[in-house]
Design an enzyme around this catalytic site. Structure first.
Site, PDB file in Angstrom:
ATOM      1  N   GLU A  10      -2.670  -2.800   9.829  1.00  0.00           N
ATOM      2  CA  GLU A  10      -1.422  -3.520   9.572  1.00  0.00           C
ATOM      3  C   GLU A  10      -1.787  -4.906   9.006  1.00  0.00           C
ATOM      4  O   GLU A  10      -2.921  -5.377   9.177  1.00  0.00           O
ATOM      5  CB  GLU A  10      -0.648  -3.712  10.876  1.00  0.00           C
ATOM      6  CG  GLU A  10      -0.266  -2.416  11.569  1.00  0.00           C
ATOM      7  CD  GLU A  10       0.642  -1.541  10.720  1.00  0.00           C
ATOM      8  OE1 GLU A  10       1.693  -2.013  10.273  1.00  0.00           O
ATOM      9  OE2 GLU A  10       0.291  -0.374  10.491  1.00  0.00           O
ATOM     10  N   LYS A  60       4.291   4.489  18.308  1.00  0.00           N
ATOM     11  CA  LYS A  60       4.349   5.861  17.792  1.00  0.00           C
ATOM     12  C   LYS A  60       4.635   6.868  18.908  1.00  0.00           C
ATOM     13  O   LYS A  60       5.403   7.809  18.710  1.00  0.00           O
ATOM     14  CB  LYS A  60       3.038   6.196  17.081  1.00  0.00           C
ATOM     15  CG  LYS A  60       2.863   5.394  15.779  1.00  0.00           C
ATOM     16  CD  LYS A  60       1.457   5.510  15.233  1.00  0.00           C
ATOM     17  CE  LYS A  60       1.301   4.767  13.927  1.00  0.00           C
ATOM     18  NZ  LYS A  60      -0.096   4.611  13.521  1.00  0.00           N
ATOM     19  N   THR A  67       0.831  -1.215   0.000  1.00  0.00           N
ATOM     20  CA  THR A  67       0.000   0.000   0.000  1.00  0.00           C
ATOM     21  C   THR A  67       0.863   1.261   0.000  1.00  0.00           C
ATOM     22  O   THR A  67       0.704   2.141  -0.851  1.00  0.00           O
ATOM     23  CB  THR A  67      -0.902   0.007   1.270  1.00  0.00           C
ATOM     24  OG1 THR A  67      -1.671  -1.186   1.268  1.00  0.00           O
ATOM     25  CG2 THR A  67      -1.828   1.195   1.289  1.00  0.00           C
TER      26      THR A  67
HETATM   27  N1  HSE Z   1      -2.068   0.671  10.919  1.00  0.00           N
HETATM   28  C1  HSE Z   1      -1.659   2.021  11.118  1.00  0.00           C
HETATM   29  C2  HSE Z   1      -2.843   2.844  11.570  1.00  0.00           C
HETATM   30  C3  HSE Z   1      -1.099   2.556   9.826  1.00  0.00           C
HETATM   31  O1  HSE Z   1      -3.975   2.358  11.445  1.00  0.00           O
HETATM   32  O2  HSE Z   1      -2.658   3.950  12.074  1.00  0.00           O
HETATM   33  C4  HSE Z   1      -0.444   3.893   9.953  1.00  0.00           C
HETATM   34  O3  HSE Z   1       0.619   3.877  10.862  1.00  0.00           O
END
Ligand code: HSE
Length: 382
Positions: A172, A187, A10
């Protein structure tokens, strides 16, 4: 600057396409899995990618820690700038990668790893140069925000909402990191590293949305509250930080309640600047690719690092942070809490706790779940 891309999923495919139109940037080779090399620009080995003449930068969008870490080190040691959207990689090896990049005199940027297209880490890394950061955090996972919004505003079930988020490319490959809060935790760990020069690797807590049910939606809506999954971090005395992720119940007037779909809300408070809030798409092809392109543009302009040279690993102290919680659990398990208010119906109890530490709440929930209790808990703000 000719830029190679690692991964063609993606985000990787989005980066590759955006490179064709970006000023000062040029498409390089793309690393794909064996058997997927159906075009001359697609290569199946990191050696083939790094040895292509003229490649100056590598943008990684493979996800996961290995082989991403080995490839990152190979790229840096080959003298290439390295840019990534991979939060798991940076949360696990950011200090090492940053040190290696500084040694080689190449850049290492990762603003796409937190907040998708939201320019949060980018601005935070600029803010720390002239201000002290009091706190940071926010809604940092697009998948769970999409799901919570769909469950509460459109009455979708948890399963339907997750399926949609996967179809839209937000989740993910293995969505357990999204729904457990681990993705958001990684994060906020990156935010801590940028803001405080401490990348916490222990003492961290993440509670996700896996225990949030359709019935919980009705219960909290009856209280006039909305649920969001929020990450929080701040420095505490003793050279530590607190850093955690948990559901939070908010009044309708809170900014987080107007953050819908896959959007993120990231905030920091500077000692001088006061609160800064960034809202934008936190997941998906183009938002995330746009953040990678922004980092590449920073490299062109000579801005090479987001982590200070003395950034170090450390531990989180989540005992230092206290607040009241809303807890839904079987009536038979309520004895362990000091409560401000309590109600019970058909064997299901809802209670508001007296202020308790984040550490105590998360550890108590783990213990009670091990004893068989089905629990949903959320921080009560204000
Ligand atoms: N899986 C992550 C989210 C993608 O939904 O935020 C972006 O970091």
């Amino acid at each position: 600057m000719k830029t190679a891309v690692l991964g063609f999923g993606t985000v990787g495919a989005g980066i590759y396409e955006m490179l064709s139109q970006a000023k000062g940037l040029e498409q390089g080779p793309v690393l794909v899995r064996p058997g997927k090399d159906d075009a001359p620009f697609k290569k199946t080995s990191i050696e083939a990618v790094l040895s292509e003449p003229g490649v100056e930068a590598v943008a990684e969008a493979m996800g996961g820690i290995e082989p991403a870490f080995s490839y990152a080190m190979a790229a840096i040691k080959a003298g290439k700038h390295f840019v990534t959207s991979n939060k798991a990689l940076v949360a696990a090896h950011g200090i090492e990668l940053s040190a290696a990049a500084r040694e080689m005199g190449v850049g290492f940027l990762f603003s796409a790893a937190c907040g998708g297209g939201v320019p949060f880490l980018h601005n935070l890394s600029i803010a720390v140069e002239s201000d002290d950061i009091v706190s940071l955090g926010g809604i940092l996972n697009g998948t769970t925000n999409y799901m919570l919004d769909a469950m509460q505003r459109r009455a979708l079930s948890y399963g339907e909402a997750l399926k949609d988020a996967q179809k839209l490319g937000y989740a993910e490959a293995d969505p357990s990191a999204d729904v457990s809060g681990l993705d958001a935790l990684r994060k906020i760990v990156l935010g801590s590293a940028v803001a405080y020069g401490i990348l916490p690797t222990e003492g961290l807590y993440n509670e996700g949305i896996e225990h949030f049910t359709d019935e919980d939606v009705k219960r909290i809506q009856a209280r006039g509250l909305t649920c969001r999954l929020v990450a929080k971090c701040a420095a505490v005395p003793g050279g530590k930080v607190y850093a955690y992720v948990e559901p939070v119940l908010l009044k309708a007037s809170a900014a987080e309640c107007s953050v819908l779909d896959n959007y993120n809300l990231a905030r920091y408070e500077g000692k001088c600047s006061g609160p800064m809030v960034f809202i934008g798409q936190g997941a998906g092809r183009w938002p995330t690719a746009s953040a990678v392109l922004r980092d590449l543009d920073c490299l062109l302009k000579g801005r090479l690092y987001m982590l200070a040279s003395d950034c170090r690993e450390g531990s989180a102290d989540n005992e230092a942070c206290r607040h009241s919680y809303y807890v839904r659990l079987p009536g038979s398990f309520t004895g362990c809490f000091e409560v401000k208010s309590y109600s019970e119906s058909d064997g299901v109890a809802e209670l508001i706790t007296k202020p308790m530490s984040v550490k105590s709440m998360h550890e108590l929930a783990t213990r009670l779940r091990a004893e068989g209790a089905d629990i949903f808990f959320a921080e009560l703000e204000g």
